[in-house]
Design a protein around this motif. Structure first.
Motif, short mmCIF file in Angstrom:
data_model
loop_
_atom_site.label_atom_id
_atom_site.label_comp_id
_atom_site.label_asym_id
_atom_site.label_seq_id
_atom_site.Cartn_x
_atom_site.Cartn_y
_atom_site.Cartn_z
N GLN A 61 0.83 -1.20 0.00
CA GLN A 61 0.00 0.00 0.00
C GLN A 61 0.87 1.26 0.00
OE1 GLN A 61 -3.33 0.30 -0.12
NE2 GLN A 61 -3.39 2.53 0.15
N LYS A 62 1.88 1.29 0.88
CA LYS A 62 2.74 2.46 0.99
C LYS A 62 3.52 2.69 -0.31
CE LYS A 62 5.19 2.91 4.74
NZ LYS A 62 4.83 4.23 5.29
N LEU A 63 4.09 1.65 -0.86
CA LEU A 63 4.91 1.80 -2.06
C LEU A 63 4.08 2.17 -3.28
CD1 LEU A 63 7.49 -1.13 -1.75
CD2 LEU A 63 7.69 1.23 -0.96
N SER A 64 2.86 1.66 -3.36
CA SER A 64 2.04 1.92 -4.54
C SER A 64 1.47 3.34 -4.52
CB SER A 64 0.88 0.91 -4.62
OG SER A 64 0.03 1.01 -3.50
N THR A 65 1.30 3.92 -3.34
CA THR A 65 0.76 5.28 -3.26
C THR A 65 1.86 6.34 -3.21
OG1 THR A 65 0.61 5.08 -0.85
CG2 THR A 65 -1.35 4.54 -2.13
N GLN A 66 3.10 5.89 -3.00
CA GLN A 66 4.24 6.81 -2.96
C GLN A 66 5.26 6.33 -3.97
OE1 GLN A 66 5.56 6.77 1.10
NE2 GLN A 66 3.55 7.27 1.91
N ILE A 150 16.54 2.55 0.53
CA ILE A 150 15.55 1.71 1.22
C ILE A 150 14.66 2.59 2.10
CG2 ILE A 150 15.22 -0.11 2.94
CD1 ILE A 150 16.17 -1.19 0.30
N GLU A 151 13.36 2.46 1.92
CA GLU A 151 12.40 3.19 2.73
C GLU A 151 11.86 2.37 3.89
OE1 GLU A 151 9.33 4.56 0.09
OE2 GLU A 151 10.77 5.11 -1.47
N VAL A 152 11.76 1.05 3.67
CA VAL A 152 11.22 0.16 4.70
C VAL A 152 12.10 -1.08 4.79
CG1 VAL A 152 9.23 -1.13 5.54
CG2 VAL A 152 8.88 0.95 4.18
N LEU A 153 12.52 -1.42 5.99
CA LEU A 153 13.26 -2.65 6.25
C LEU A 153 12.40 -3.58 7.09
CD1 LEU A 153 15.85 -4.44 6.47
CD2 LEU A 153 16.38 -3.15 8.56
N VAL A 154 12.29 -4.84 6.65
CA VAL A 154 11.57 -5.85 7.42
C VAL A 154 12.54 -6.97 7.79
CG1 VAL A 154 9.66 -7.50 7.45
CG2 VAL A 154 9.44 -5.38 6.13
#
Length: 449
Positions: A61-66, A150-154
């Protein structure tokens, strides 16, 4: 609550519905809003409760909207680190399923296969990268992947990564990431080591825990059968045959033990295959595929498979040998009773393993019910012997010393040898542990990850 109420886009909801999911699980209900808010997250849930969707759905969701700006090469914007190839492949499959209606690219990279195709795909641009630590560092050393955006690390199954000695690789990866990013740490347990890692990695995190620490699913019925070590295989074959069990996941402590048991079961007329770290990736993939389709009835695995296998409605798990670490028992039997399904877990316990059983029952805070098959009563004259590991050596005392990688030495299964060992340049790594590459030009294949 439905997925519609979680703030996910219509394209993601459509993909989720096509997978047959209607209502989010407790971990998904709690984790998805936190991830969407941009906060760091420390989350724990029993295995099989939907942790993967808990971070992949809001991540998509975050990557597709940003969307990333520009039409050039896509930077890697989200990194998902996992301890094993099987788990990486499973997460990658979920990401593809959930993002099928989104203009996002994902890639899974791990060792045991040629690195060149992975490098080629990275050159084409990837939004989401699912990786095992060793292969990721291989690619980074060869300038095949840029981690600076990298914006998000899991970190998924972070406790298993620590157990496997990946803490140094994790630190190397973290050093290459931008300081400003969102961090999501998912784990089956909240061990003390995980809390220490979280304190260094996460910034003012939200904490979600939907099950007590190290608890087994109530949807799994557990039984113990006391039997002499030399009669375990005979009893297992009889139970499979008389019960007409068609899909059984069996755990051993060592790779050699897994191979030997699979051979013996095939001689008994029960189709079986072994899966462990010394198998090629192709062999592991084929064995798992055959098991899922019913081409083989029994999959014999070491603990490397305890976290990464996702088999819908798996009915039976058998602990042919108890694990050296009590927590691994929970992860093993968690392969059955997933989602809304029920399952059965049976442990075959010889006199050598009585202490291991006591450790497990102490962890579970209850006694596991006993069963008995007439004719297989243990011989009371047989004395307990030290448990052997994969090299024929006695199991080391279970002390509180610290081994390589920052994990307690007692926390690593002795038989699977996943902890990093000192080795000469070019020496093959053991299990799923990658050999550290040199700065020379890469060969077509590198070590496993």
């Amino acid at each position: 609550m439905s997925f519609d109420s979680l703030g996910l886009s219509a394209d993601i909801l459509r993909a989720v519905a096509e997978q047959g999911y209607r209502e989010p699980t407790p971990i998904q209900r709690q984790a998805i809003p936190v991830v969407l808010s941009g906060r760091d997250l420390l989350a724990s849930a029993q295995t099989g409760t939907g942790k993967t969707a808990g971070f992949t759905l809001p991540l998509l969701q975050k990557l597709s909207t940003q969307a990333a700006s520009g039409r050039g090469r896509r930077p890697v914007r989200a990194l998902i680190l996992t301890p094993t190839r099987e788990l990486a492949a499973q997460i990658g499959e979920n990401v593809r399923d959930y993002s099928k209606y989104l203009e996002l690219r994902s890639l899974v990279v791990f060792g045991g296969v040629s690195i060149n195709p992975q490098m080629m795909k990275l050159r084409g641009g990837v939004d989401i990268l699912v990786a095992t630590p060793g292969r990721l560092l291989d690619l980074e050393h060869q300038n095949a992947v840029d981690l600076s955006q990298i914006e998000v690390l899991v970190l998924d199954e972070a406790d298993r990564m620590l157990d496997m000695g990946f803490i140094h690789d994790i630190r190397r990866v973290l050093a290459k990431l931008p300081a400003k990013r969102q961090n999501l740490l998912f784990s089956a347990t909240f061990s003390d080591d995980i809390k220490t890692l979280a304190e260094k990695l996460l910034h003012n995190p939200e904490q979600v825990e939907v099950a007590r620490r190290n608890t087994a699913s109530e949807q799994v019925s557990q039984l113990v059968h006391f039997v002499d070590k030399k009669r375990k295989r005979e009893l297992l074959s009889q139970l499979i045959g008389e019960g007409n069990w068609q899909q059984v996941l069996v755990f051993t402590r060592t790779k050699h033990g897994a191979n030997h048991l699979a051979e013996q079961l095939n001689k008994d007329g029960i189709t079986a295959a072994a899966i462990h770290g010394n198998k090629s990736q192709g062999a592991r993939t084929r064995a798992l595929a055959d098991f899922k389709t019913g081409a083989i009835r029994v999959l014999v695995a070491t603990d490397i498979a305890a976290r990464g296998l996702d088999i819908e409605e798996l009915p039976h798990v058998v602990n042919y040998e108890l694990p050296n670490v009590a927590e691994d028992y929970v992860h093993r039997i968690g392969r059955t009773g997933r989602a809304a399904a029920t399952g059965a877990a049976l442990s075959l316990v010889c006199v050598d393993e009585h202490k291991l059983l006591r450790d497990i029952e102490r962890l579970l805070k209850r006694e596991i019910p006993r069963m008995a098959v007439p004719g297989y009563e243990p011989d009371p004259s047989i004395k307990a012997e030290p448990i052997q590991n994969g090299r024929g050596q006695q199991q080391q005392p279970r002390g509180r010393g610290r081994g390589q990688g920052g994990a307690p030495s007692s926390a690593r299964p002795q038989g699977d040898k996943r902890a990093p060992q000192p080795r000469r340049q070019g020496q093959p790594a053991q299990g799923d542990r990658p050999a550290r590459p040199s700065r020379r030009p890469a060969a077509k294949k590198t070590g496993t990850a």
